[in-house]
Design an enzyme around this catalytic site. Structure first.
Site, short mmCIF file in Angstrom:
data_model
loop_
_atom_site.label_atom_id
_atom_site.label_comp_id
_atom_site.label_asym_id
_atom_site.label_seq_id
_atom_site.Cartn_x
_atom_site.Cartn_y
_atom_site.Cartn_z
CG ASP A 218 -14.17 -12.87 89.73
OD1 ASP A 218 -14.68 -11.82 89.81
OD2 ASP A 218 -14.83 -13.55 88.96
CD GLU A 268 7.13 -21.47 96.49
OE1 GLU A 268 7.26 -21.01 95.56
OE2 GLU A 268 6.44 -22.55 97.01
C1 NOJ Z 1 -17.27 -10.68 90.01
C2 NOJ Z 1 -16.58 -9.34 89.22
O1 NOJ Z 1 -16.52 -8.40 89.81
C3 NOJ Z 1 -17.64 -9.36 88.07
O2 NOJ Z 1 -17.63 -8.15 87.28
C4 NOJ Z 1 -18.08 -10.64 87.24
O3 NOJ Z 1 -19.05 -10.59 86.54
C5 NOJ Z 1 -18.20 -11.82 88.48
N1 NOJ Z 1 -17.19 -11.96 89.37
C6 NOJ Z 1 -18.24 -12.94 87.59
O4 NOJ Z 1 -16.92 -13.28 87.30
#
Ligand code: NOJ
Ligand code: CA
Length: 569
Positions: A218, A268
């Protein structure tokens, strides 16, 4: 099986040997709280997912990606993580996770988990320690704390905005401020801190040891930051900085040093764990995340931006394949996910928007409660089916979002009192948020939550969900669900090397390309039917008309085989 078909049959051990399984995988994204609820509390859970593994196997996906299932107060749908190495009690236990991984693997389905390294939640033990500790303490060093500006430090350290609206800094009791690029409940971590780095390595190993085959990362562009004073003003943070990798908190070159370390850990394992970056960066810099020494693959959201337009589609396909190849990776195709308006709705919007404004217009439509621009649901579904079949014929991996295999539209008019997304709360009046694509899935035509669970769902489902249910679609040979099932079976059988030669379609409204082994895909974006090339039609997104390919339809042709499509049904 006829000998001709055998010639083009996908040889999994050659084309997708284990170490490269992800290159052309079909990955199905599950938003756990909205997929299946096993205990009737209205919230989807891991046991619910387990109960639907036969469904996923029948659909024919290669892997699932789970959006966060960690303990969370849900300030941002679970992307505010309290503890990276546990399961939220409302969703299950670590034992449930282990069972889920084992049963998925027994069905030949791989498992990708979501890692959220840019920020923790404000309930994470580290942030609680930081709040209790004084300015300058090691506990605060794990995050980004600063003194304020102006008299008494009452102004934030900079005028930066958060992604969900509102300021990117929040003040704590002793007067210091902390940075959060997203909601205030999502404090940004300090990735210059060795303890932060070490802890995420521990988290990666934790899930890899428990059977995770890969990771979705993310906000992968956000971790490395240059926060030397003076912090630049918001208005100076322009594209030129982004292009040079010199922006203070987005897509800095040093971020790849972090991923190089992760890569060594992924490698790994046998097979090496895969990863895919969620990186909202300038397209010219995207492939850095896809390099073999970084995360290996990166999300490409270009199709999500487009309206239904052949010229733009072709340009995106050509450019994306070239970019991925240059990075030594494969492209990722995405039409829907938990952050955007579902594509069955995007393609039904009757708007004159420019071809790159598809996402923007769809957000405006949600903002209007689903009234403006006008919406034609039949047209949207027809185009969505054509787009999905086109996407599934492309080289690279395809990421499907739960419910798209049902042709499920967005719910654009969730009453405000039921909304959950921080985008809505922090942007009042400007953005209604992303809840409309996160409404729990309809499995049956009746029941308190259309088979999602025995209770009512945590987000309200509209009555019209009944017609889209899995149960209804399993009984309808022309349904979108059965189209996806047939398409994925054919894809698995015909999958081949990653080249894509274009064929002359004779019209700019028609996209026609070949894959090695006789597999061809043709999409008619224009208003009139067009003739089909020679060969056997394996599958089409809408019925042919007098043997021709009608408007807004995709067909797959097997150019060399004489096999009939019926045998695959
Ligand atoms: C991207 C995620 O897909 C989204 O749903 C989220 O709100 C933001 N990153 C923040 O983590
Ligand atoms: Ca539940």
């Amino acid at each position: 099986m006829s000998s001709t078909l055998k010639d083009v049959t996908y040889n999994r051990s050659e084309a997708v040997h284990d170490t490269g399984w992800w290159r052309q995988a079909v990955v199905y994204q599950i938003y756990p709280r909205s997929f299946a609820d096993s205990n009737g509390d209205g919230i989807g859970d891991l046991r619910g997912i387990i109960s639907r593994i036969p469904y996923l196997a029948a659909l024919g996906v290669d892997a699932i990606w789970l959006s966060p299932f960690y303990p969370s107060a849900l300030a941002d749908g679970g992307y505010d993580v309290d503890d990276y190495r546990d399961v939220d009690a409302k969703l299950g236990t670590l034992d449930d996770f282990d069972d889920m991984a084992a049963i998925l693997h027994a069905h030949g389905i791989k498992l990708i988990v979501d890692i959220v390294p840019n920020h923790t939640s404000n309930r994470h033990v580290w942030f609680q320690e930081a709040l209790a500790a004084p300015a300058g303490s090691p506990a605060r060093e794990r995050y980004i704390f600063r003194d304020g500006t102006g008299p008494d430090g009452a102004q934030p350290p900079s005028d930066w905005h958060s992604s969900f609206g509102g300021p990117a800094w929040t003040r704590v009791a002793d007067g210091q401020w902390y940075l959060h690029l997203f909601a205030p409940e999502q404090p940004d971590l300090n990735w210059d801190n060795p303890e932060v780095r070490a802890d995420f390595i521990k988290t990666i190993r934790f899930w890899a040891d428990r059977g995770a085959d890969g990771f979705r990362v993310d906000v992968a562009h956000g971790l490395a930051k240059d926060l030397r004073e003076p912090l630049p003003a918001w208005r100076t943070l322009d594209e030129e900085l982004l292009l040079r990798g010199a922006h203070p908190f987005t897509d800095r070159d040093e971020v790849h040093d972090i991923y190089a370390e992760w890569r060594r850990v992924f490698d790994e394992y046998d097979p090496p764990r895969s990863s895919v970056a969620e990186a909202w960066v300038h397209p010219s810099r995207r492939s850095r995340y896809a390099s073999a020494t970084s995360l290996g693959q990166v999300f490409n959201f270009d199709l999500v931006e487009l309206t239904w337009n052949p010229v733009s589609y072709r340009r995106v396909i050509v450019d994306s394949l070239a970019d991925a190849a240059a990075a030594g990776s494969s492209n990722t195709w995405v039409l829907s996910n938990h952050d955007v308006v579902r594509h069955a709705s995007r393609y039904g919007l009757l708007s004159e928007a420019a071809s790159h404004e598809g996402r923007v217009v769809s957000r405006q439509w949600v903002q209007s409660g689903g009234t403006t621009p006008a919406y034609d649901s039949e047209l949207g579904l027809r185009r969505a089916r054509a787009a999905s079949l086109l996407m599934l014929a492309l080289p690279g991996s395809a990421y499907l979002y739960q419910g798209e295999e049902l042709g499920l539209p967005e719910v654009p008019n969730i009453p405000d009192e039921h909304r959950q997304d921080p985008t809505f709360f922090r942007n009042s009046g400007v953005d209604k948020g992303r809840d409309g694509c996160r409404v729990p899935i309809p499995w049956t035509g009746d029941g308190p939550s259309f088979g999602f669970g025995t209770g009512t769902a945590h987000l309200p489902q509209p009555e019209w969900f009944a017609a889209h249910s899995v149960q209804a679609q399993e009984a309808d040979p022309e349904s979108t669900l059965l189209l996806y099932r047939r398409g994925l079976r054919w894809r698995r059988r015909l999958q081949t090397t990653e080249e894509l030669p274009w064929l002359d379609a004779g019209s700019p409204s028609v996209l026609h390309f070949a894959r090695k082994g006789g597999w061809q895909c043709i999409t008619n974006f224009g208003p009139e039917p067009v003739p089909l090339p020679a060969g056997t039609v394996m599958i089409s997104s809408a019925p042919l008309v007098d043997g021709a390919l009608p408007s807004d339809t995709t067909a797959w042709i097997l150019a060399t085989a004489e096999r009939s499509a019926d045998s695959m049904r």
